[in-house]
Design a protein around this motif. Structure first.
Motif, PDB file in Angstrom:
ATOM      1  N   UNK A 154      -9.672  21.469  -9.145  1.00 32.57           N
ATOM      2  CA  UNK A 154     -10.613  22.292  -9.913  1.00 32.57           C
ATOM      3  C   UNK A 154     -10.733  21.705 -11.314  1.00 32.57           C
ATOM      4  N   UNK A 155     -11.732  22.142 -12.050  1.00 29.83           N
ATOM      5  CA  UNK A 155     -12.003  21.588 -13.379  1.00 29.83           C
ATOM      6  C   UNK A 155     -11.864  22.679 -14.431  1.00 29.83           C
ATOM      7  N   UNK A 156     -11.153  22.365 -15.517  1.00 31.81           N
ATOM      8  CA  UNK A 156     -11.126  23.246 -16.681  1.00 31.81           C
ATOM      9  C   UNK A 156     -12.359  22.911 -17.505  1.00 31.81           C
ATOM     10  N   UNK A 157     -13.326  23.795 -17.507  1.00 33.50           N
ATOM     11  CA  UNK A 157     -14.662  23.476 -17.980  1.00 33.50           C
ATOM     12  C   UNK A 157     -14.719  23.041 -19.440  1.00 33.50           C
ATOM     13  N   UNK A 158     -14.031  23.759 -20.348  1.00 28.12           N
ATOM     14  CA  UNK A 158     -14.225  23.445 -21.770  1.00 28.12           C
ATOM     15  C   UNK A 158     -13.587  22.129 -22.188  1.00 28.12           C
ATOM     16  N   UNK A 159     -12.692  21.577 -21.355  1.00 28.71           N
ATOM     17  CA  UNK A 159     -12.102  20.268 -21.661  1.00 28.71           C
ATOM     18  C   UNK A 159     -12.537  19.204 -20.651  1.00 28.71           C
ATOM     19  N   UNK A 160     -13.170  19.614 -19.549  1.00 27.53           N
ATOM     20  CA  UNK A 160     -13.589  18.670 -18.517  1.00 27.53           C
ATOM     21  C   UNK A 160     -12.434  18.037 -17.769  1.00 27.53           C
ATOM     22  N   UNK A 161     -11.260  18.693 -17.767  1.00 25.74           N
ATOM     23  CA  UNK A 161     -10.054  18.131 -17.162  1.00 25.74           C
ATOM     24  C   UNK A 161      -9.992  18.423 -15.667  1.00 25.74           C
ATOM     25  N   UNK A 162      -9.768  17.377 -14.851  1.00 21.86           N
ATOM     26  CA  UNK A 162      -9.503  17.575 -13.428  1.00 21.86           C
ATOM     27  C   UNK A 162      -8.064  18.051 -13.276  1.00 21.86           C
ATOM     28  N   UNK A 163      -7.868  19.093 -12.491  1.00 23.12           N
ATOM     29  CA  UNK A 163      -6.533  19.658 -12.271  1.00 23.12           C
ATOM     30  C   UNK A 163      -6.275  19.759 -10.772  1.00 23.12           C
ATOM     31  N   UNK A 164      -5.074  19.359 -10.355  1.00 24.13           N
ATOM     32  CA  UNK A 164      -4.716  19.377  -8.943  1.00 24.13           C
ATOM     33  C   UNK A 164      -4.142  20.732  -8.554  1.00 24.13           C
ATOM     34  N   UNK A 165      -4.613  21.235  -7.427  1.00 24.01           N
ATOM     35  CA  UNK A 165      -4.053  22.459  -6.841  1.00 24.01           C
ATOM     36  C   UNK A 165      -2.570  22.231  -6.527  1.00 24.01           C
ATOM     37  N   UNK A 166      -1.725  23.209  -6.850  1.00 25.90           N
ATOM     38  CA  UNK A 166      -0.281  23.079  -6.679  1.00 25.90           C
ATOM     39  C   UNK A 166       0.107  22.651  -5.266  1.00 25.90           C
ATOM     40  N   UNK A 167      -0.628  23.125  -4.277  1.00 30.85           N
ATOM     41  CA  UNK A 167      -0.301  22.844  -2.884  1.00 30.85           C
ATOM     42  C   UNK A 167      -0.460  21.363  -2.533  1.00 30.85           C
ATOM     43  N   UNK A 168      -1.175  20.615  -3.381  1.00 34.54           N
ATOM     44  CA  UNK A 168      -1.482  19.222  -3.078  1.00 34.54           C
ATOM     45  C   UNK A 168      -0.549  18.241  -3.797  1.00 34.54           C
ATOM     46  N   UNK A 169       0.520  18.759  -4.405  1.00 32.61           N
ATOM     47  CA  UNK A 169       1.494  17.864  -5.043  1.00 32.61           C
ATOM     48  C   UNK A 169       2.878  18.176  -4.501  1.00 32.61           C
ATOM     49  N   UNK A 170       3.538  17.117  -4.011  1.00 33.68           N
ATOM     50  CA  UNK A 170       4.835  17.277  -3.366  1.00 33.68           C
ATOM     51  C   UNK A 170       5.920  16.580  -4.167  1.00 33.68           C
ATOM     52  N   UNK A 171       7.110  17.134  -4.174  1.00 36.60           N
ATOM     53  CA  UNK A 171       8.245  16.610  -4.941  1.00 36.60           C
ATOM     54  C   UNK A 171       8.632  15.201  -4.505  1.00 36.60           C
ATOM     55  N   UNK A 172       8.421  14.883  -3.235  1.00 39.08           N
ATOM     56  CA  UNK A 172       8.808  13.568  -2.727  1.00 39.08           C
ATOM     57  C   UNK A 172       7.655  12.566  -2.691  1.00 39.08           C
ATOM     58  N   UNK A 173       6.461  13.052  -2.393  1.00 43.07           N
ATOM     59  CA  UNK A 173       5.332  12.164  -2.126  1.00 43.07           C
ATOM     60  C   UNK A 173       4.315  12.074  -3.265  1.00 43.07           C
ATOM     61  N   UNK A 174       4.303  13.059  -4.149  1.00 39.98           N
ATOM     62  CA  UNK A 174       3.276  13.090  -5.176  1.00 39.98           C
ATOM     63  C   UNK A 174       2.003  13.716  -4.639  1.00 39.98           C
ATOM     64  N   UNK A 175       0.847  13.148  -4.983  1.00 41.60           N
ATOM     65  CA  UNK A 175      -0.443  13.712  -4.582  1.00 41.60           C
ATOM     66  C   UNK A 175      -0.660  13.528  -3.082  1.00 41.60           C
ATOM     67  N   UNK A 176      -1.053  14.606  -2.447  1.00 43.05           N
ATOM     68  CA  UNK A 176      -1.441  14.580  -1.042  1.00 43.05           C
ATOM     69  C   UNK A 176      -2.934  14.866  -0.946  1.00 43.05           C
ATOM     70  N   UNK A 177      -3.631  14.077  -0.126  1.00 41.21           N
ATOM     71  CA  UNK A 177      -5.069  14.289   0.033  1.00 41.21           C
ATOM     72  C   UNK A 177      -5.360  15.562   0.821  1.00 41.21           C
TER      73      UNK A 177
ATOM     74  N   UNK B 253       0.836  -1.208   0.000  1.00 40.18           N
ATOM     75  CA  UNK B 253       0.000   0.000   0.000  1.00 40.18           C
ATOM     76  C   UNK B 253       0.868   1.254   0.000  1.00 40.18           C
ATOM     77  N   UNK B 254       0.309   2.302  -0.564  1.00 37.49           N
ATOM     78  CA  UNK B 254       0.990   3.599  -0.570  1.00 37.49           C
ATOM     79  C   UNK B 254       1.166   4.117   0.851  1.00 37.49           C
ATOM     80  N   UNK B 255       0.165   3.886   1.694  1.00 34.54           N
ATOM     81  CA  UNK B 255       0.224   4.377   3.074  1.00 34.54           C
ATOM     82  C   UNK B 255       1.429   3.800   3.809  1.00 34.54           C
ATOM     83  N   UNK B 256       1.643   2.481   3.682  1.00 32.99           N
ATOM     84  CA  UNK B 256       2.782   1.847   4.355  1.00 32.99           C
ATOM     85  C   UNK B 256       4.090   2.342   3.759  1.00 32.99           C
ATOM     86  N   UNK B 257       4.163   2.440   2.427  1.00 35.58           N
ATOM     87  CA  UNK B 257       5.396   2.903   1.776  1.00 35.58           C
ATOM     88  C   UNK B 257       5.764   4.300   2.258  1.00 35.58           C
ATOM     89  N   UNK B 258       4.783   5.187   2.346  1.00 33.71           N
ATOM     90  CA  UNK B 258       5.060   6.559   2.809  1.00 33.71           C
ATOM     91  C   UNK B 258       5.522   6.570   4.265  1.00 33.71           C
TER      92      UNK B 258
END
Length: 772
Positions: free
Chosen positions: A743-766, A474-479
């Protein structure tokens, strides 16, 4: 006035129904000939657009009114003609089967195969055939005048019945599942023929001209590559022997295993077999089917070096291609000599309902299909996978190679792969197995280790090892373990919460560091390397550590982790691979890993001192893992909850549970619930959503998508965004939305992650506020 099938208003260009029907017939026949059913294919292609001959359709198509699209149906007419004239009470079972094959394919060629008997116990076949078609009579009359006479259709139908009768006699036993698979193949051939002829008409290409594939240049390059290998070490000598045995075996057609220990050179050896086999048997394609996208880049590089970029098509979510139109056509048809794709795409082409997916199934005929890391096929799809492999060889004439270092022995299951004789391209040799042995397993799983204890254990290993790999479930144990290691070494965390570009960058660093460390005598502690990963590192990632640790899971996973240790025999003697039990590792959301862990524990309990990396251990493990269940519904058969619990294997064969509740008779010959099975099929399971993350170029892509780019530019950006995206489950998406992380880019329907939620070591943070 010409009776037309297609009209392009801006070019004032029309295609007659005669031309389209004949083209589709020839193309469909060409595919079905590979199964010995060319007349069946020809008749199906010929009559599929009979409904377009009606005056109502002719008026509709000439008006070219986009708002009226879909208001004049045509697909049912040819199906109704076959039903009313040939699916009669006087017809025998082969005549009924032949008629229904044509009826279902023609009726469904725009929508996907329907349920012959629905899961609600309705007779879907008769319901479709008993509908009123006001255009039927006139359309048929005009079709007979402009395309082919009714007498000739009747002659073709008689020949098709005789062809199917001979086919069934040759294929015995030919069970209900196989009968349904043949329906899928005919449907695929028709959809591809229809759509390809339409594309060629618009592009001014003759659809009936096809250049044969010349495999000779790739074969010559492969032989030059093989000749360059030097048997200067025991390992390299074995690799050369495996490669030569694959080459020598290439005359054989069938289903075979290439069961070679990790490091035995399976990729290039299987390619050598495939190229020689394709040349000798005039095969249409070579497929590399791979379970994980993490393996694809490395495999693609090796294949392209031999075959060249122009011969190779990559079809998977992570591939970026600048020529969208050409790439789209090639992926729709799998129209390239060599196709690199995933198990997801492979199984979708056979079992997903969408016509766009099933269109590709016919391209698998007369091919060499290499399934790499076959042990990673999800357990719920195992029976479906096995039945597909058997059908592709027996009916479609393809040769299949099952590659792995840990081959499951599934012949005791209810739906086994029917291996050819001899089954193994490279026969098992204890001498070869021993010569390739570079590690030893040390079982420490009798008691659990918490995060701090695991960290201390790693620090102890670093005293005598330059690099250590740890793999958790699991990711939780690895982290948590990553956070607990306080050594001054370089430590790297690899999980699916990193985008692909991020993982690739880290894997490149790991490879460079390990190669440097493995050839260095005196190493400072700061230079040493610890990699903590989930199972994504276990297959196809060409790395070599001096020590490895695996959290308790399947024995196959332990062997795969061992394959990342002392891979090239750089270190003297056998290096250690430790099996540990990580305290608190929760596998409730990972049922396949939980089952694998239980099976490993059962093997260790029954055989106290067994070598966990031995052939005996892997066979004992798979005997546990693939035990045939005693209940009616097997976990291998893809169990689903519909009105009642059922399996996709059942829905695609006799469909017994639906028939039990269906009182009206007679039943159609084919009773499969094709639509219900296709709609409920998903290789991965729980639906995931792709989220674009602001890592390196991902930030620029986000800014550009948020801007005022042209549609064509945004399409290219979206394709490029795959490398900067992470797949998240629905509950994770909800959690991030609630905390402002997406947040979502409406005209493409793309999910985009807020910069604060991505870390150089861990990746996506909830939730970075709580987790950092």
């Amino acid at each position: 006035m010409d009776i037309i099938a297609r009209y392009i208003s801006d070019k004032d260009k029309t295609q007659t129904i005669l031309n389209h029907s004949e083209n589709a017939a020839v193309l469909c026949s060409k595919t079905m000939k590979k199964a010995g059913l060319g007349i069946l294919g020809y008749l199906t292609g010929l009559i599929h657009d009979m409904g377009k001959a009606s005056p109502e359709f002719q008026e509709y198509i000439r008006k070219n009114d986009s708002s009226a699209r879909g208001t004049v149906h045509h697909a049912q007419t040819g199906a109704l003609y076959i039903y009313r004239n040939f699916y009669t009470s006087a017809a025998d079972v082969i005549e009924q089967y032949t008629a229904q094959l044509i009826i279902d394919a023609v009726y469904s060629h725009h929508t996907g195969l329907f349920d012959c008997i629905t899961v609600d116990a309705e007779n879907g076949f008769l319901n479709k055939m008993n509908t009123t078609d006001n255009f039927y009579q006139k359309a048929a009359e005009i079709f007979f005048e402009t395309v082919i006479s009714e007498n000739k259709i009747k002659e073709l139908y008689k020949k098709a019945v005789a062809e199917v009768r001979d086919f069934i006699a040759k294929m015995k036993p030919f069970n209900a599942f196989s009968c349904g698979m043949l329906q899928k193949l005919l449907f695929s051939a028709l959809v591809d023929s229809d759509r390809y002829d339409a594309y060629c008409f618009e592009a001014d290409i003759d659809p009936l001209i096809a250049e044969p594939i010349d495999w000779s240049e790739a074969v010559n390059k492969m032989e030059a590559k093989a000749a360059s290998f030097s048997p200067n070490t025991t390992l390299n000598k074995i690799r050369c022997e495996v490669s030569q045995k694959c080459c020598d075996f290439s005359d054989n057609k069938g289903i075979y295993r290439l069961n070679v220990p990790t490091g035995g050179g399976k990729t290039l050896s299987s390619l050598r077999f495939a190229l020689h086999h394709a040349q000798k048997h005039n095969c249409g394609h070579i497929y590399y089917v791979i379970p994980y996208t993490t393996i694809l880049d490395q495999t693609a590089d090796a294949v392209k070096e031999i075959c060249g970029d122009d011969m190779v098509l990559e079809h998977h979510s992570g591939f970026i291609n600048d020529d969208d139109e050409k790439y789209s056509l090639y992926t729709q048809r799998w129209n390239a000599p060599v196709i690199l794709t995933t198990v997801v795409q492979f199984l979708n082409s056979i079992y997903k309902r969408k016509p766009g997916c099933q269109r590709r199934m016919n391209a698998l005929c007369n091919s060499v299909i290499i399934i790499d890391e076959v042990q990673a096929v999800p357990i719920k799809t195992l029976s479906l996978f096995n039945e597909a492999i058997n059908f592709l060889h027996k009916v479609c004439g393809s040769t299949i190679i099952l590659c792995t270092a840990t081959m499951p022995q599934s012949n005791e299951s209810e739906h086994p792969i029917k291996l050819s004789v001899p089954p193994d391209i490279v026969p098992y040799s204890s001498e070869t197995d021993g010569a390739l042995k570079r590690v030893k397993a040390i079982n420490l799983s009798d008691k659990s280790m918490n995060y701090e204890e695991i960290a201390e254990f790693v620090n102890e290993r670093l005293i005598t090892n330059p690099s250590v790999l740890l793999v958790f479930n699991t990711t939780k144990t690895a982290r948590a373990v990553y956070d607990s290691i306080n050594s001054d070494c370089r430590k790297i965390l690899l999980t699916a919460k990193l985008c692909r570009a991020h993982r690739d960058k880290l894997i490149k660093e790991i490879k460079e560091r390990t190669q440097k460390l493995n050839n260095k005598a005196n190493i400072d502690s700061a230079e040493k390397l610890v990699v903590i990963s989930t199972q994504l590192i276990e297959a196809g990632v060409d790395l070599s550590f001096s020590c490895a640790v695996r959290a308790l899971a399947g024995i196959d996973s332990l062997i795969q982790t061992a394959g990342r240790c002392n891979r090239e025999g750089e270190f003297n003697g056998l290096r250690e691979v430790y099996l540990i039990r990580a305290e608190g590792e929760n596998l409730s959301s990972l049922p396949e890993i939980a089952k694998a862990k239980e099976c490993t524990e059962a093997v260790m309990s029954h055989k106290k001192n067994i070598d966990l990396l031995s052939r005996e251990a892997i066979e004992a493990y798979y005997n546990e893992y693939l035990k045939v269940p005693t209940s009616n519904l097997s976990e291998f058969d893809y169990v689903v909850k519909l009105p009642k619990e059922d399996s996709l294997v059942c829905l695609l064969s006799k469909n017994e549970f639906s028939i039990e509740s269906h009182t009206a008779r007679p039943l159609p010959f084919l009773k499969q619930a094709f639509a219900a099975a296709g709609d409920n099929f998903s290789v991965i399971g729980s639906e995931t959503y792709s989220v674009l993350v602001p890592y390196e170029d991902g930030a620029e892509i986000i800014n550009s998508l948020n801007g005022h780019s042209e549609i064509s530019q945004k399409t290219k950006l979206l394709r490029k965004s795959y490398a900067y995206s992470v797949s998240l489950y629905e509950n994770e998406i909800r959690q991030l939305k609630d905390s402002g992380g997406i947040f979502i880019i409406e005209d493409t329907g793309t999910f985009v992650l807020n910069r604060r939620f991505y870390d150089e070591n861990y990746g996506v943070y909830m939730n970075p506020d709580l987790e950092f």
